[in-house]
Design a protein around this motif. Structure first.
Motif, mmCIF file in Angstrom:
data_model
loop_
_atom_site.group_PDB
_atom_site.id
_atom_site.type_symbol
_atom_site.label_atom_id
_atom_site.label_comp_id
_atom_site.label_asym_id
_atom_site.label_seq_id
_atom_site.Cartn_x
_atom_site.Cartn_y
_atom_site.Cartn_z
ATOM 1 N N TRP B 50 6.079 3.231 7.397
ATOM 2 C CA TRP B 50 4.956 4.126 7.151
ATOM 3 C C TRP B 50 3.881 3.806 8.174
ATOM 4 O O TRP B 50 3.315 2.723 8.152
ATOM 5 N N GLY B 51 3.607 4.761 9.052
ATOM 6 C CA GLY B 51 2.653 4.492 10.114
ATOM 7 C C GLY B 51 1.329 5.180 9.881
ATOM 8 O O GLY B 51 0.881 5.313 8.744
ATOM 9 N N PHE B 52 0.735 5.654 10.974
ATOM 10 C CA PHE B 52 -0.633 6.135 10.847
ATOM 11 C C PHE B 52 -0.706 7.481 10.132
ATOM 12 O O PHE B 52 -1.767 7.878 9.679
ATOM 13 N N GLN B 53 0.440 8.160 9.959
ATOM 14 C CA GLN B 53 0.385 9.417 9.217
ATOM 15 C C GLN B 53 0.180 9.183 7.725
ATOM 16 O O GLN B 53 -0.606 9.876 7.090
ATOM 17 N N ILE B 54 0.878 8.192 7.162
ATOM 18 C CA ILE B 54 0.625 7.864 5.757
ATOM 19 C C ILE B 54 -0.779 7.262 5.625
ATOM 20 O O ILE B 54 -1.445 7.423 4.601
ATOM 21 N N GLY B 55 -1.246 6.615 6.705
ATOM 22 C CA GLY B 55 -2.634 6.150 6.730
ATOM 23 C C GLY B 55 -3.607 7.303 6.524
ATOM 24 O O GLY B 55 -4.637 7.154 5.876
ATOM 25 N N GLN B 56 -3.250 8.475 7.061
ATOM 26 C CA GLN B 56 -4.124 9.646 6.894
ATOM 27 C C GLN B 56 -4.138 10.121 5.445
ATOM 28 O O GLN B 56 -5.134 10.681 4.983
ATOM 29 N N LEU B 57 -3.036 9.902 4.735
ATOM 30 C CA LEU B 57 -3.037 10.194 3.297
ATOM 31 C C LEU B 57 -4.084 9.322 2.626
ATOM 32 O O LEU B 57 -4.956 9.800 1.904
ATOM 33 N N ALA B 58 -4.006 8.006 2.901
ATOM 34 C CA ALA B 58 -4.932 7.067 2.277
ATOM 35 C C ALA B 58 -6.374 7.425 2.616
ATOM 36 O O ALA B 58 -7.253 7.379 1.758
ATOM 37 N N PRO B 123 8.985 9.570 -13.407
ATOM 38 C CA PRO B 123 7.664 9.028 -13.737
ATOM 39 C C PRO B 123 7.436 7.602 -13.246
ATOM 40 O O PRO B 123 6.296 7.187 -13.131
ATOM 41 N N ASN B 124 8.505 6.849 -12.969
ATOM 42 C CA ASN B 124 8.264 5.493 -12.491
ATOM 43 C C ASN B 124 7.971 5.435 -10.996
ATOM 44 O O ASN B 124 7.669 4.373 -10.472
ATOM 45 N N SER B 125 8.032 6.585 -10.298
ATOM 46 C CA SER B 125 7.697 6.592 -8.876
ATOM 47 C C SER B 125 6.280 7.111 -8.680
ATOM 48 O O SER B 125 5.918 8.156 -9.203
ATOM 49 N N LEU B 126 5.483 6.362 -7.913
ATOM 50 C CA LEU B 126 4.095 6.762 -7.708
ATOM 51 C C LEU B 126 3.983 8.016 -6.843
ATOM 52 O O LEU B 126 2.977 8.710 -6.894
ATOM 53 N N ILE B 127 5.013 8.311 -6.034
ATOM 54 C CA ILE B 127 4.951 9.525 -5.215
ATOM 55 C C ILE B 127 4.916 10.755 -6.114
ATOM 56 O O ILE B 127 4.192 11.707 -5.870
ATOM 57 N N PHE B 128 5.685 10.709 -7.194
ATOM 58 C CA PHE B 128 5.678 11.806 -8.155
ATOM 59 C C PHE B 128 4.259 12.007 -8.700
ATOM 60 O O PHE B 128 3.741 13.119 -8.729
ATOM 61 N N VAL B 179 -4.205 6.535 -7.780
ATOM 62 C CA VAL B 179 -2.751 6.693 -7.660
ATOM 63 C C VAL B 179 -2.295 6.373 -6.233
ATOM 64 O O VAL B 179 -1.281 5.702 -6.029
ATOM 65 N N THR B 180 -3.069 6.816 -5.224
ATOM 66 C CA THR B 180 -2.669 6.524 -3.844
ATOM 67 C C THR B 180 -2.727 5.020 -3.567
ATOM 68 O O THR B 180 -1.872 4.482 -2.864
ATOM 69 N N ALA B 181 -3.714 4.333 -4.132
ATOM 70 C CA ALA B 181 -3.773 2.878 -3.955
ATOM 71 C C ALA B 181 -2.593 2.214 -4.665
ATOM 72 O O ALA B 181 -1.989 1.273 -4.139
ATOM 73 N N PHE B 182 -2.242 2.730 -5.838
ATOM 74 C CA PHE B 182 -1.115 2.171 -6.588
ATOM 75 C C PHE B 182 0.201 2.307 -5.813
ATOM 76 O O PHE B 182 1.110 1.494 -5.966
ATOM 77 N N LEU B 183 0.281 3.372 -5.004
ATOM 78 C CA LEU B 183 1.445 3.575 -4.148
ATOM 79 C C LEU B 183 1.725 2.302 -3.349
ATOM 80 O O LEU B 183 2.863 1.924 -3.123
ATOM 81 N N LEU B 184 0.628 1.662 -2.893
ATOM 82 C CA LEU B 184 0.769 0.501 -2.015
ATOM 83 C C LEU B 184 0.655 -0.818 -2.756
ATOM 84 O O LEU B 184 1.398 -1.761 -2.478
ATOM 85 N N GLN B 185 -0.278 -0.903 -3.704
ATOM 86 C CA GLN B 185 -0.609 -2.229 -4.223
ATOM 87 C C GLN B 185 0.403 -2.778 -5.222
ATOM 88 O O GLN B 185 0.268 -3.911 -5.645
ATOM 89 N N ILE B 197 -7.783 -5.318 -6.170
ATOM 90 C CA ILE B 197 -8.992 -4.558 -5.861
ATOM 91 C C ILE B 197 -8.750 -3.442 -4.846
ATOM 92 O O ILE B 197 -9.685 -2.809 -4.398
ATOM 93 N N MET B 198 -7.484 -3.206 -4.507
ATOM 94 C CA MET B 198 -7.261 -2.138 -3.534
ATOM 95 C C MET B 198 -7.756 -0.783 -4.065
ATOM 96 O O MET B 198 -8.433 -0.041 -3.346
ATOM 97 N N ALA B 199 -7.447 -0.469 -5.312
ATOM 98 C CA ALA B 199 -7.888 0.818 -5.867
ATOM 99 C C ALA B 199 -9.405 0.891 -5.884
ATOM 100 O O ALA B 199 -10.000 1.914 -5.525
#
Lengths: 258, 392
Positions: B50-58, B123-128, B179-185, B197-199
């Motif tokens: 996941w590069g700078f494009q997913i960074g743009q999501l964040a 439901p267990n996937s944060l992307i959903f 939710v987007t922070a949970f994707l990563l943390q 504390i990411m979220a």
């Protein structure tokens, strides 16, 4: 008494909203019971739980490794991609330091430092990749094998971010262009999907051993971890074994005899 | 109201043409990726998927939620100064959510299969969940912004049922970062991301970088079209920006403390890689320091009342904060999460040209939508002000 148009529309509105909400709720509850059933199954110790043990002392020469890797890669149509940081590999070799980055590596014996280790998907008992996949393209079978459906995968690469072992491959290049020979028994892949070792579930279903285990000629063991009499349980209990990154509780099912 | 977007000067049409051409270029770059593979079209590799494009999501979910503090003050606290700014904030959120969602869509290896996410809801996937919260937020902002503007246009109060959706949007705003922070943390083995504390930090950066962009856009619009949201409104937003930004910097300090005082090597390593270099690699060190310097500049300019009140320095400060957060969240967050990799070594990442072109097109889509919605808003307000003047 007649109902005003406005009131009628209001009632219809409430009805439609209520229906949609209850449908959504019902759906979530339905999913919940499915998940509970899945957890129940996972707790079942009586079933089969496949595991692999690699005797790293027995692998001496380059040919020992090549035989194992080639057996797997040829049978599964794994492309041979020259770009090393974007290659596809189901089973490969690496150093102790990279395979076990949290272990002490500074003062260990020179022999271990130089020894090569076969790496592959760990088929974790609690796999993070399965947890994150948004389309259930990667899932765990009842016998513990972590599967990959290359036809459902949307190529989001979330599983690769989640895998703590670097065991997953994304098809960065058109895979069919990098095949020297093709095994018609196994599907080839397209651009943009993720693939990985599948513990040769298709061979296990036929009562055969995985290709790598067969090609290793006794240097790798495979069997049922739930059966106390199985060969894998015996070699694990009689030797010093390591698994990769035990501290993150994914419970790998590939063991290394040191 | 839509017809208002169809009448404009030469500059307006040239700007739209420019954005449209960026989108066309991006489309071809995207086709190129799906023909020859991400291996030649992106800088992604086995160890950094996941590069700078997913960074743009964040980053852009943050910009999107910038509407929350403005809308909240206006509707819940009845802060009248925000009446014009609220609509601008809601429409900016529409564009930003579209950028966020498209940024994810364009990195999919099999874009034709994305509806599998709805076909096999997991439901267990944060992307959903991210898809659910982002599309809901998009819908809510289009609805609320459009309805409020339309009732102003028709000189009628907005319908009372809209209140429900307005409150819903306010509550929903934070969920898109959480939710987007949970994707990563929640990922084991990614030390830089594995922090509770990411979220919270996502919220703090959102309420600083997002409103900072809003201030820049509002002042730009004032210069171009004489549409003025009001000096007091902008000053209030500037205070929100600086408070949120201070909280963000504090949280960053907490991260540093936990990593370095605990002394756990794997938690220190990403910070070392980003700020001083690690194992002979220092590809992103200049970016990390530029982000820090911009943070310092933004902090000084917005903290001192004199520079905050002066328009030039206010805009400069907002630019500094916006780009500081953009570098930190849009670039370094992904690089730091994947470096050192799972083998605790470094595989450097350099974004490739087609990847950047695709992302430019995604930004262009967002700004195209924002431009059109802003154009409509400005024209509606102008026509009403003209009526008031004529009556007098």
């Amino acid at each position: 008494m007649s109902i005003k148009r406005r009131d009628f529309l209001k009632i219809v509105g409430y009805g439609v909203t209520g229906t949609i909400l209850s449908l959504g709720g019902g759906f979530i509850i339905g999913k919940g019971s499915e998940i509970l059933a899945m957890i129940d199954k996972q707790g079942d110790k009586k079933g089969v739980k496949w595991a692999m043990v690699i005797d790293t002392r027995a692998f001496k020469t380059e040919e020992d490794f090549e035989a194992v890797i080639q057996a797997c890669h040829r049978a599964h149509n794994v492309p041979n991609i020259p770009d090393k940081i974007r290659e596809v590999k189901w089973i490969w070799v690496d150093t102790f330091e990279r395979a076990f980055p949290t272990a002490e590596t500074e003062y260990i014996s020179e022999e271990i430092k130089k020894r090569k280790f076969l790496l592959l998907c760990n088929h974790c008992d609690d796999p993070p990749c399965v947890r994150v996949c948004p389309v259930q393209a990667t899932f765990k079978r009842e016998d513990g094998i972590v599967m990959q459906d290359m036809h459902r995968c949307i190529g989001c690469k979330f599983c690769m971010a989640a895998c703590p072992y670097g065991s997953r491959n994304y098809n960065f290049y058109p895979p069919r262009e990098y095949l020297s020979s093709m095994n018609p028994e196994f599907p080839t892949r397209t651009l943009g999907v993720v693939e990985k070792c599948i513990f040769c579930y298709h061979r296990l279903d036929e009562g055969k051993m995985p290709y790598c285990v067969e090609a290793s000629q006794g240097k790798m063991f495979f069997g049922n971890l739930n059966d106390p009499e199985s060969e894998v349980r015996k070699v694990i209990s009689e030797n010093i074994v390591l698994v990769r990154k035990p501290e993150i509780s994914t419970k790998p099912k590939v063991f290394y005899i040191i | 109201m839509v017809e208002k977007a169809l009448k404009g000067g030469l500059k307006y049409w040239l700007w739209l043409l420019f954005l449209a051409s960026l989108i066309v270029i991006a489309f071809f770059a995207w086709q190129y990726e799906h023909h020859y593979g991400a291996g030649v079209a992106t800088g992604l590799h086995r160890d950094l998927t996941w590069g700078f494009q997913i960074g743009q999501l964040a980053f852009f979910v943050g910009v999107a939620a910038s509407a929350v503090p403005v809308v909240l003050s206006y509707y819940l606290h009845n802060y009248k100064e925000f009446s014009k700014l609220t609509i601008l904030a809601e429409f900016m959120a529409v564009g930003a959510v579209m950028i966020a969602m498209l940024s994810v869509f364009v990195v999919m290896g099999q874009p034709t299969r994305v509806f599998n996410v709805l076909l096999y809801p997991t439901p267990n996937s944060l992307i959903f969940w991210d898809l659910v919260v982002l599309s809901t937020y998009l819908f809510l902002n289009i609805l609320c912004g459009w309805m409020v503007l339309h009732s102003y246009y028709k000189e009628a109060p907005y319908p009372s049922w809209l209140k429900f959706f307005i409150y819903w949007a306010i509550i929903w705003g934070p969920s898109i970062h959480i939710v987007t922070a949970f994707l990563l943390q929640g990922l084991p083995g990614r030390h830089y991301w594995l922090t509770a504390i990411m979220a919270a930090r996502f919220l703090a950066t959102a309420f600083s970088a997002g409103p900072a962009l809003l201030i820049i856009l509002a002042i730009l619009i004032k210069k171009l079209t004489q549409f003025d949201v009001g000096e007091r409104a902008l000053q209030t937003v500037a205070k929100i920006v600086i408070y949120a930004f201070i909280i963000n910097l504090l949280l960053f300090g907490f991260e540093l403390f936990t990593a370095f005082y605990s002394g756990i090597h794997s938690h220190i390593a990403p910070f070392l890689y980003l700020f001083v270099g690690y194992e002979g690699h220092s590809e992103w060190v200049p970016f990390a320091w530029i982000s820090m310097i911009l943070a310092a500049i933004g902090l000084i300019l917005l903290l001192i009342p004199y520079t905050r009140k002066k328009e030039t320095t206010l805009v400069l400060g907002c630019f500094a904060i916006f780009f500081s957060v953009w570098i930190e969240k849009g670039l370094l967050l992904m690089v730091g999460g994947f470096t050192p990799n799972v083998f605790e070594t470094v595989t450097p990442y350099y974004p490739a040209l087609p990847e950047v072109l695709i992302q430019t097109g995604v930004w262009a889509v967002g700004f195209l939508v924002i431009t059109i919605l802003y154009k409509i808003t400005i024209e509606v307000f102008k026509s009403k002000e003209l009526v008031v003047k004529l009556k007098k």
